[in-house]
Design an enzyme around this catalytic site. Structure first.
Site, PDB file in Angstrom:
ATOM      1  CG  HIS A  19      -1.866   1.073   1.371  1.00 13.49           C
ATOM      2  ND1 HIS A  19      -1.504   2.355   1.750  1.00 13.49           N
ATOM      3  CD2 HIS A  19      -3.204   1.106   1.172  1.00 13.49           C
ATOM      4  CE1 HIS A  19      -2.586   3.127   1.782  1.00 13.49           C
ATOM      5  NE2 HIS A  19      -3.625   2.392   1.441  1.00 13.49           N
ATOM      6  NE  ARG A  65      -5.462  -0.841  -1.181  1.00 16.14           N
ATOM      7  CZ  ARG A  65      -6.593  -1.417  -0.787  1.00 16.14           C
ATOM      8  NH1 ARG A  65      -6.609  -2.703  -0.461  1.00 16.14           N
ATOM      9  NH2 ARG A  65      -7.711  -0.735  -0.714  1.00 16.14           N
ATOM     10  CE  LYS A  98      -8.390  -1.670  -3.705  1.00 15.76           C
ATOM     11  NZ  LYS A  98      -9.808  -1.989  -3.360  1.00 15.76           N
ATOM     12  CG  ASP A 158      -7.015   9.271  -3.287  1.00 15.80           C
ATOM     13  OD1 ASP A 158      -6.824  10.504  -3.185  1.00 15.80           O
ATOM     14  OD2 ASP A 158      -7.639   8.618  -2.434  1.00 15.80           O
ATOM     15  CB  CYS A 192      -4.175  11.525  -0.619  1.00 13.72           C
ATOM     16  SG  CYS A 192      -4.490   9.749  -0.675  1.00 13.72           S
ATOM     17  CE1 TYR A 193      -2.256   5.974  -1.071  1.00 11.51           C
ATOM     18  CE2 TYR A 193      -4.247   6.324  -2.368  1.00 11.51           C
ATOM     19  CZ  TYR A 193      -3.602   5.760  -1.285  1.00 11.51           C
ATOM     20  OH  TYR A 193      -4.301   4.983  -0.393  1.00 11.51           O
ATOM     21  CG  ASP A 195     -10.194  10.564  -4.351  1.00 11.46           C
ATOM     22  OD1 ASP A 195      -9.430  10.316  -5.291  1.00 11.46           O
ATOM     23  OD2 ASP A 195     -10.912   9.683  -3.833  1.00 11.46           O
ATOM     24  CG  ASP A 206     -10.859  15.833   1.729  1.00  8.83           C
ATOM     25  OD1 ASP A 206      -9.642  15.828   1.980  1.00  8.83           O
ATOM     26  OD2 ASP A 206     -11.385  15.013   0.949  1.00  8.83           O
ATOM     27  CG  HIS A 241      -8.003  14.156  -0.783  1.00  9.44           C
ATOM     28  ND1 HIS A 241      -9.006  13.664   0.009  1.00  9.44           N
ATOM     29  CD2 HIS A 241      -7.452  13.100  -1.424  1.00  9.44           C
ATOM     30  CE1 HIS A 241      -9.079  12.349  -0.155  1.00  9.44           C
ATOM     31  NE2 HIS A 241      -8.152  11.976  -1.021  1.00  9.44           N
TER      32      HIS A 241
END
Length: 447
Positions: free
Chosen positions: A216, A258, A261, A264, A266-267, A377, A384, A387
């Protein structure tokens, strides 16, 4: 399984790709002046959004009552990345609130009177470090915090998140990061941590939260950063780790957390930060390069060492990034890399950069950024503070990933959009603004 043999995962992936590609196609077919406008970081709107959140949150945030230091960190760190200071009253209120979250026996809880927890301790300490100054930094009781960290240490060598809590890589990182930045890291805290993290590296190459789980992005960052902080990074399968991380950047130009998936925002930091760290390690010897501390000693007293640069490797995002080589490019960025898929010997293999920095900036600015402030995201999701924090953190990692050191200006061509988009650099191991990291290191080196 949906009708026609399509899986839910496939349908969701195609839906996200459709939303993202519509944005990219629109961008590609507008005049250059309009493109520049779309790529502009909406700095004033982000600051307004963040300031409002620090002053007053709506009733829906009651669900995050046990995460209030995290809300402080996400907002305060985002403000610092934008080069914005809090006004005196807000700063004073934040320091007082975080001090009330400090447990009498050490560590910080999710709010006043709540039990201490490693995650909220990390968030509170990073918030206080970011605020900086005598009042903030002297509010941390380091002796009691050290004792709290010892209480959270498991006989296996790993850490628990809280009393009787779960043991995972996240707990190891938050404990070691806090101890390192506050200059209380010692052999007792380090003992056994590296072996636990090694047991969490999977056959995929990434790092899981605990042995036997799936690799992850968040845990991979935590595991790698911890291994660097304790000077055991050379024990990891670094080539396998790179192979896993680079393939998490997809055709959307952003990162997924991952395999299989969705992308996103945040990654942008959790995965982009991994690659930024790897670009500052000699991947043959596992020694840290001087880019981490600009010639300072690391947390265990060992001097950083220089490494030579070669080329890295690129990602799938090359296909869909509007900015190709010859316009704004990543070709000036380089690392030492030993490819597990090509050789088992310890030697330098010339390749392209580890990730497509401009592609990631494209995703952050066009797909995650909202005109009225804040980041999300992915398209279709609301903004938010979480993020916003990690999209901005990922953006600065991109902008500074190829600089000679963090005191140097960003390499020409590495800032997508107008140069006014440039953010404050962070120390990638802790994700705090670099100048605040230096202040806290100097402050506690005198203690």
């Amino acid at each position: 399984m949906e009708s026609g043999g399509k899986t839910v995962t496939q349908v969701e992936q195609w839906s996200v790709e459709d939303l993202v590609f519509r944005i990219y196609n629109l961008f590609a077919n507008i005049p250059p002046g309009a493109q520049t406008t779309l790529l502009e970081l909406q700095r004033d709107e982000h600051i307004k959004y963040l300031n409002e959140g620090l002053k007053q949150l709506g009733p829906s945030f009651v669900a995050l009552d046990s995460s209030r230091p995290w809300l402080c960190y996400w907002i305060i760190h985002s403000m610092a990345l934008l080069g914005e200071s809090l006004d005196y009253q807000l700063e004073s209120n934040a320091i007082d609130f975080l001090n009330r979250c400090q447990d009498p026996n050490g560590g910080f809880g999710g709010g006043p009177g709540q039990m201490p927890h490693l995650a909220t301790t990390y968030a509170a300490v990073n918030s206080i470090v970011t605020l900086g100054g005598q009042k903030a930094l002297s509010s941390i009781n380091r002796d009691k915090l050290y004792n709290f960290l010892l209480r959270m240490k498991d006989p296996s060598g790993a850490f628990r998140m809280h009393d009787a809590g779960e043991i995972d890589v996240r707990a190891c990182y938050t404990a070691i990061s806090v101890a390192s930045i506050l200059n209380i890291l010692d052999d007792e805290l380090i003992r056994g941590v590296g072996n636990f993290i090694l047991s969490c590296q999977t056959y995929e190459g990434g790092i899981a939260g605990e042995p036997g789980s799936e690799a992850h992005g968040g845990y991979t960052f935590c595991g790698l950063a911890t291994m660097i902080l304790i000077n055991e990074v050379n024990h990891l399968d670094l080539a396998g780790l790179i192979d896993w991380v680079v393939f998490r950047q997809g055709v959307e130009c952003g990162f997924q957390g991952r395999a299989n998936k969705l992308v996103d925002g945040c990654y942008s930091f959790w995965q982009g930060g991994v690659l930024a760290l790897l670009q500052r390690i000699d991947l043959v010897t596992g020694e840290r390069l001087s880019l981490f501390d600009s010639g300072e000693e690391d947390s265990t007293g060992n001097s950083s060492s220089e490494g030579e640069d070669t080329d890295g490797i690129s990602s799938m995002a090359e296909e869909t990034c509007h900015f190709k080589n010859g316009e704004q490019q990543d070709s000036s960025c380089s690392v030492n890399y030993t490819s597990s898929s090509h050789t088992q010997s310890l030697g330098n293999v010339e390749m392209e950069p580890l990730f497509h920095s401009l592609a990631l900036q494209q995703y952050i600015l066009l797909c995650s950024q909202l005109e009225n402030g804040g980041f999300r995201d992915k398209p279709g999701k609301p903004r938010d503070f979480y993020h916003t924090c990690y999209c901005l953190s990922g953006l600065t990692v991109c902008q500074h990933s190829c600089s000679k050191d963090y005191d140097s200006p960003s390499v020409p061509g590495q800032v997508l959009g107008p140069y006014s988009n440039l953010l404050e650099p962070v120390h990638p191991l802790y994700n705090v603004v670099l100048k605040q990291y230096r202040e806290v290191r100097e402050f506690f080196s005198r203690s």
